[in-house]
Design an enzyme around this catalytic site. Structure first.
Site, PDB file in Angstrom:
ATOM      1  N   CYS A  19       0.839  -1.204   0.000  1.00  0.00           N
ATOM      2  CA  CYS A  19       0.000   0.000   0.000  1.00  0.00           C
ATOM      3  C   CYS A  19       0.874   1.254   0.000  1.00  0.00           C
ATOM      4  O   CYS A  19       1.415   1.644   1.037  1.00  0.00           O
ATOM      5  CB  CYS A  19      -0.921  -0.004   1.215  1.00  0.00           C
ATOM      6  SG  CYS A  19      -2.003   1.444   1.302  1.00  0.00           S
ATOM      7  N   CYS A  59      -0.584   4.140   2.092  1.00  0.00           N
ATOM      8  CA  CYS A  59      -0.473   3.906   3.537  1.00  0.00           C
ATOM      9  C   CYS A  59       0.939   4.191   4.043  1.00  0.00           C
ATOM     10  O   CYS A  59       1.125   4.798   5.101  1.00  0.00           O
ATOM     11  CB  CYS A  59      -0.817   2.451   3.869  1.00  0.00           C
ATOM     12  SG  CYS A  59      -2.415   1.884   3.295  1.00  0.00           S
ATOM     13  N   ASP A  60       1.929   3.732   3.291  1.00  0.00           N
ATOM     14  CA  ASP A  60       3.295   3.710   3.805  1.00  0.00           C
ATOM     15  C   ASP A  60       4.291   4.579   3.048  1.00  0.00           C
ATOM     16  O   ASP A  60       5.444   4.719   3.473  1.00  0.00           O
ATOM     17  CB  ASP A  60       3.814   2.260   3.807  1.00  0.00           C
ATOM     18  CG  ASP A  60       2.949   1.338   4.647  1.00  0.00           C
ATOM     19  OD1 ASP A  60       2.465   1.796   5.698  1.00  0.00           O
ATOM     20  OD2 ASP A  60       2.746   0.182   4.248  1.00  0.00           O
TER      21      ASP A  60
END
Length: 313
Positions: A133, A136-137
């Site tokens: 992701c 997300c990261d």
């Protein structure tokens, strides 16, 4: 007794909920343990949904969907479903908390999950530098170099997203051509801080107690390249989330193909009367939000007809 139980809260499930309730079913519950929205909420940019223009993230795109559905009476039960079974004409929804709900019809929209690429160290370092992701990261690697593994639309789109944050992105693909849309491929090739490493396969990701420190990549000539990066993002497809259809004797409630995709007809009907499947989990799904939403609408319309005929016969 529910008129319709919807399992999964992504684009297919939410659309099914809106059409089912707006179409006249009075007791419709969507079972989704987390926040509704589905896997698309992790996407960095939506640019191919009709009517949506400008840079819109998956999270922003999905934000108004639940409220729209609930306006027509869709209920959301935040609990995981372990299994769906059928006894006679009634479906049973076996929930994680030990309770069971009953329903006349069921629409399964549990989607799919990112597949692991399978190279050494991937599982051990997942969450410590290995990710599926970018939205997300990606922030954790601002100004740093990262590697992306994959050659489809998702891999290239996320590589473009990471290129806006990171100093450099190494895009590793096992072939010399991409499966992504021509427009996306062209944007990647024109990005100055994306380096294409083609005809190459990741062999091993390695690191220390702090996380990932590098990735070994093997080219078609057999040469091993050591890429020093703190982050590796893999986008190599998805596995079908069909576990809730597995019965106590390990058989499936309905037919699935060799890939685990639920076999449905053009109306999203399975051979089990009253059971429908929609979105990424069904046979030959295009894996697109607009298609998942269309599936959900079709399944809901069929569920309405099924329930109406059953209760009024």
């Amino acid at each position: 007794m529910l008129d319709c139980a919807i399992i999964g809260g992504g684009p297919a499930g939410l659309t099914a909920g809106m059409y089912a309730t707006r179409g006249g079913l009075e007791n419709v519950v969507m079972f989704e343990k987390g926040m509704p929205g589905g896997q698309i909420t992790q996407s960095s940019e939506i640019e191919n949904y009709p009517g949506v223009t400008g840079e819109v993230s998956g999270m922003e795109f999905m934000m108004p969907w639940p409220a729209q559905c609930q306006k027509f009476g869709l209920k959301h039960e935040m609990v995981a479903v372990n299994r769906v079974s059928k006894e006679g004409e009634i479906f049973k929804i076996h929930k994680e908390d030990g309770t069971i709900s009953q329903a006349h019809s069921v629409i399964v929209c549990t989607g799919s999950s990112p597949r692991r690429a399978g190279f050494a160290g991937e599982d051990e370092l997942f969450g410590r530098g290995v990710s599926t992701c970018a939205t997300c990261d990606g922030f954790f690697y601002k100004g740093k170099e990262v590697a992306v593994v994959g050659g489809g639309d998702t891999a290239l789109e996320e590589a473009l997203y990471l290129a806006k944050i990171c100093s450099k992105v190494y895009l590793i693909h096992r072939r010399d051509s991409f499966r992504a849309s021509p427009n996306t491929v062209e944007r990647v090739k024109n990005a100055q801080n994306i380096e294409l490493i083609l005809n190459s396969i990741p062999q091993e990701v390695y690191g220390d107690n702090m996380g990932v420190t590098g990735l070994l990549v093997k080219g078609d000539s057999g040469e091993i390249r050591d890429i020093k990066v703190p982050g590796v993002f893999t986008f190599v497809g998805n596995d079908v989330n069909n576990q809730i259809l597995i019965q106590e004797d390990d058989s499936f409630l309905c037919d699935v193909n060799k890939h685990g995709e639920v076999i449905v007809d053009i109306s999203m009907r399975t051979p089990v009367h009253g059971l429908f499947a929609a979105g990424d989990m069904r046979l030959s799904a295009p894996k697109q939000v607009v298609s998942a939403a269309g599936d959900g609408a079709v399944a809901a319309l069929q569920a309405i007809s099924y329930v109406d005929e059953k209760l009024n016969s």
